[in-house]
Design an enzyme around this catalytic site. Structure first.
Site, PDB file in Angstrom:
ATOM      1  N   ASN A  31       0.866  -1.180   0.000  1.00 36.29           N
ATOM      2  CA  ASN A  31       0.000   0.000   0.000  1.00 36.29           C
ATOM      3  C   ASN A  31       0.902   1.229   0.000  1.00 36.29           C
ATOM      4  O   ASN A  31       1.511   1.551   1.023  1.00 36.29           O
ATOM      5  CB  ASN A  31      -0.888  -0.044   1.257  1.00 36.29           C
ATOM      6  CG  ASN A  31      -1.748   1.187   1.413  1.00 36.29           C
ATOM      7  OD1 ASN A  31      -1.825   2.023   0.516  1.00 36.29           O
ATOM      8  ND2 ASN A  31      -2.408   1.297   2.559  1.00 36.29           N
ATOM      9  N   LYS A  33       0.104   4.249  -0.250  1.00 36.96           N
ATOM     10  CA  LYS A  33      -0.556   5.417   0.369  1.00 36.96           C
ATOM     11  C   LYS A  33      -0.326   6.652  -0.505  1.00 36.96           C
ATOM     12  O   LYS A  33      -0.236   6.533  -1.718  1.00 36.96           O
ATOM     13  CB  LYS A  33      -0.066   5.594   1.809  1.00 36.96           C
ATOM     14  CG  LYS A  33      -0.242   4.307   2.626  1.00 36.96           C
ATOM     15  CD  LYS A  33      -0.073   4.507   4.094  1.00 36.96           C
ATOM     16  CE  LYS A  33      -0.289   3.183   4.818  1.00 36.96           C
ATOM     17  NZ  LYS A  33      -0.176   3.293   6.255  1.00 36.96           N
ATOM     18  N   HIS A 120      -9.584   0.999   4.867  1.00 41.68           N
ATOM     19  CA  HIS A 120      -8.316   1.199   5.571  1.00 41.68           C
ATOM     20  C   HIS A 120      -8.564   2.168   6.736  1.00 41.68           C
ATOM     21  O   HIS A 120      -9.372   3.091   6.623  1.00 41.68           O
ATOM     22  CB  HIS A 120      -7.267   1.760   4.614  1.00 41.68           C
ATOM     23  CG  HIS A 120      -5.898   1.767   5.216  1.00 41.68           C
ATOM     24  ND1 HIS A 120      -5.488   2.730   6.102  1.00 41.68           N
ATOM     25  CD2 HIS A 120      -4.868   0.893   5.094  1.00 41.68           C
ATOM     26  CE1 HIS A 120      -4.250   2.453   6.489  1.00 41.68           C
ATOM     27  NE2 HIS A 120      -3.846   1.344   5.887  1.00 41.68           N
ATOM     28  N   GLU A 122      -6.993   4.567   7.789  1.00 34.71           N
ATOM     29  CA  GLU A 122      -6.783   5.990   7.452  1.00 34.71           C
ATOM     30  C   GLU A 122      -7.999   6.550   6.721  1.00 34.71           C
ATOM     31  O   GLU A 122      -8.375   7.708   6.921  1.00 34.71           O
ATOM     32  CB  GLU A 122      -5.489   6.148   6.632  1.00 34.71           C
ATOM     33  CG  GLU A 122      -4.264   5.993   7.534  1.00 34.71           C
ATOM     34  CD  GLU A 122      -3.025   5.426   6.861  1.00 34.71           C
ATOM     35  OE1 GLU A 122      -2.957   5.426   5.611  1.00 34.71           O
ATOM     36  OE2 GLU A 122      -2.127   4.964   7.586  1.00 34.71           O
ATOM     37  N   GLY A 200       2.183   2.210  10.888  1.00 34.92           N
ATOM     38  CA  GLY A 200       3.126   3.315  10.747  1.00 34.92           C
ATOM     39  C   GLY A 200       3.794   3.716  12.056  1.00 34.92           C
ATOM     40  O   GLY A 200       4.423   4.759  12.147  1.00 34.92           O
ATOM     41  N   SER A 240       3.265  -2.136  10.354  1.00 31.67           N
ATOM     42  CA  SER A 240       4.721  -2.139  10.567  1.00 31.67           C
ATOM     43  C   SER A 240       5.380  -3.481  10.236  1.00 31.67           C
ATOM     44  O   SER A 240       6.306  -3.907  10.932  1.00 31.67           O
ATOM     45  CB  SER A 240       5.053  -1.707  12.001  1.00 31.67           C
ATOM     46  OG  SER A 240       4.565  -0.390  12.243  1.00 31.67           O
ATOM     47  N   GLY A 261       2.901  -1.060   4.331  1.00 33.73           N
ATOM     48  CA  GLY A 261       2.894   0.352   3.952  1.00 33.73           C
ATOM     49  C   GLY A 261       4.325   0.825   3.729  1.00 33.73           C
ATOM     50  O   GLY A 261       4.847   0.778   2.620  1.00 33.73           O
ATOM     51  N   GLY A 262       4.987   1.233   4.826  1.00 31.08           N
ATOM     52  CA  GLY A 262       6.352   1.769   4.740  1.00 31.08           C
ATOM     53  C   GLY A 262       7.306   0.860   3.973  1.00 31.08           C
ATOM     54  O   GLY A 262       8.045   1.328   3.094  1.00 31.08           O
TER      55      GLY A 262
HETATM   56  P1  PGA Z   1       2.732   0.270   7.699  1.00 31.13           P
HETATM   57  O1  PGA Z   1       1.297   0.458   7.009  1.00 31.13           O
HETATM   58  O2  PGA Z   1       3.324  -1.003   7.154  1.00 31.13           O
HETATM   59  O3  PGA Z   1       3.524   1.488   7.286  1.00 31.13           O
HETATM   60  O4  PGA Z   1       2.501   0.205   9.166  1.00 31.13           O
HETATM   61  C1  PGA Z   1       0.443  -0.626   6.820  1.00 31.13           C
HETATM   62  C2  PGA Z   1      -0.885  -0.169   6.279  1.00 31.13           C
HETATM   63  O5  PGA Z   1      -1.376   0.879   6.679  1.00 31.13           O
HETATM   64  O6  PGA Z   1      -1.488  -0.838   5.413  1.00 31.13           O
END
Ligand code: PGA
Length: 278
Positions: A31, A33, A120, A122, A200, A240, A261-262
């Protein structure tokens, strides 16, 4: 990932404990983002695609760039005849019309999306997406032939309130997302367990916590749709996930992949996540 990993000992359907179920194809999703301009997105997609060998066909690997980058990333994948799949981060449920700024399922189909993330945290937290919205999106995507990746997950306060509130919260999100969805639609869906406190933040759920919730999710799906559907649905963990911790999640019998994500913004790190599920 071996057959033994699939031995059923912990799901809510454990009346049938200890029999070996057919292996689900692992899935790893990135993802992106709100990161990467189109130029940057092309570079990242090329980087991932260049590292992407035939073996990785065994792990379905999905890139989810911002809407505006979808076509350019699709072109990279087409040029490379890549097995990488394309996914979107959101959708609107209407077919077309006066919905300024929105993107329809048909638009995602035409650009080549096989998957679309919905619900999601967010989107729920920053943009006010409700359970009802998530359900409409799930139904619209399934009708268009796109597999929804339904995100569920509790906040820190719910987790701190204990196991039962956490389980009830996630069960509520799951029930709402699948309202009016038939068994074949459910089987084509992916459910992502993403505890909000782990996204995150660098804090991950323990593999045991993720397994416990995923076993519960599979159990709920089994109650609603039956055992076969529950065994077909792929469940992933997000929050994460990185090359250093992904190995622990791979061991968990109800986890079929991850949503990163990251780590998805760095080609070598992302490829490590894919390799972990080979
Ligand atoms: P993250 O994000 O790996 O940066 O924690 C995961 C996500 O929001 O899908």
């Amino acid at each position: 990932m071996s057959e033994t990993r699939r031995r059923h000992t912990s799901t809510a359907s454990s009346a049938t404990a200890d029999f070996v179920v057919p292996r689900r194809r692992p899935i790893v999703l990135g993802n992106w983002k709100m990161n990467k301009t189109t130029t940057q997105a092309v570079v990242l997609a090329q980087d991932i695609s260049n590292h992407y060998y035939r073996d990785y066909d065994r792990v379905e690997t999905v890139l989810c760039p911002p809407f505006i980058d979808l076509k350019s990333v699709a072109n990279v994948l087409e040029f490379d005849r890549s097995a990488l799949r394309l996914g979107a981060q959101d959708v609107y449920w209407e077919e077309s019309g006066a919905y300024t700024g929105a993107i329809s399922p048909a638009m995602l189909v035409e650009v080549g999306c096989a998957y679309c993330i919905v619900g999601h945290s967010e989107r729920r937290g920053l943009f006010g997406e409700t359970d009802r919205d998530v359900n409409r999106k799930v139904q619209a995507l399934l009708s268009a032939g796109i597999s929804p990746v339904i995100c569920v997950g509790e906040g820190a306060a719910t987790r701190e309130a204990g196991e039962r509130p956490t389980q009830e919260f996630i069960a509520g999100q799951l029930e709402a997302a699948f309202e009016g969805v038939g068994a074949s639609g459910a089987a084509r869906s992916v459910v992502a367990y993403e505890p909000i406190w782990a996204i995150g933040t660098g804090r991950t759920a323990t593999p045991e916590q993720a397994q416990e919730i995923c076993a519960q999710i599979r159990g709920r799906i089994s109650e609603r749709y039956g055992h076969a559907t529950a065994q077909a649905v792929r469940l992933v963990y997000g929050g994460s996930v990185k090359p250093e911790n992904v190995g622990f999640f791979v061991q968990m019998p109800d986890l079929d992949g991850c949503l990163a994500g990251g780590a998805a913004l760095d080609a070598p790190a992302f490829i490590e996540l894919v390799k972990a599920f080979l």
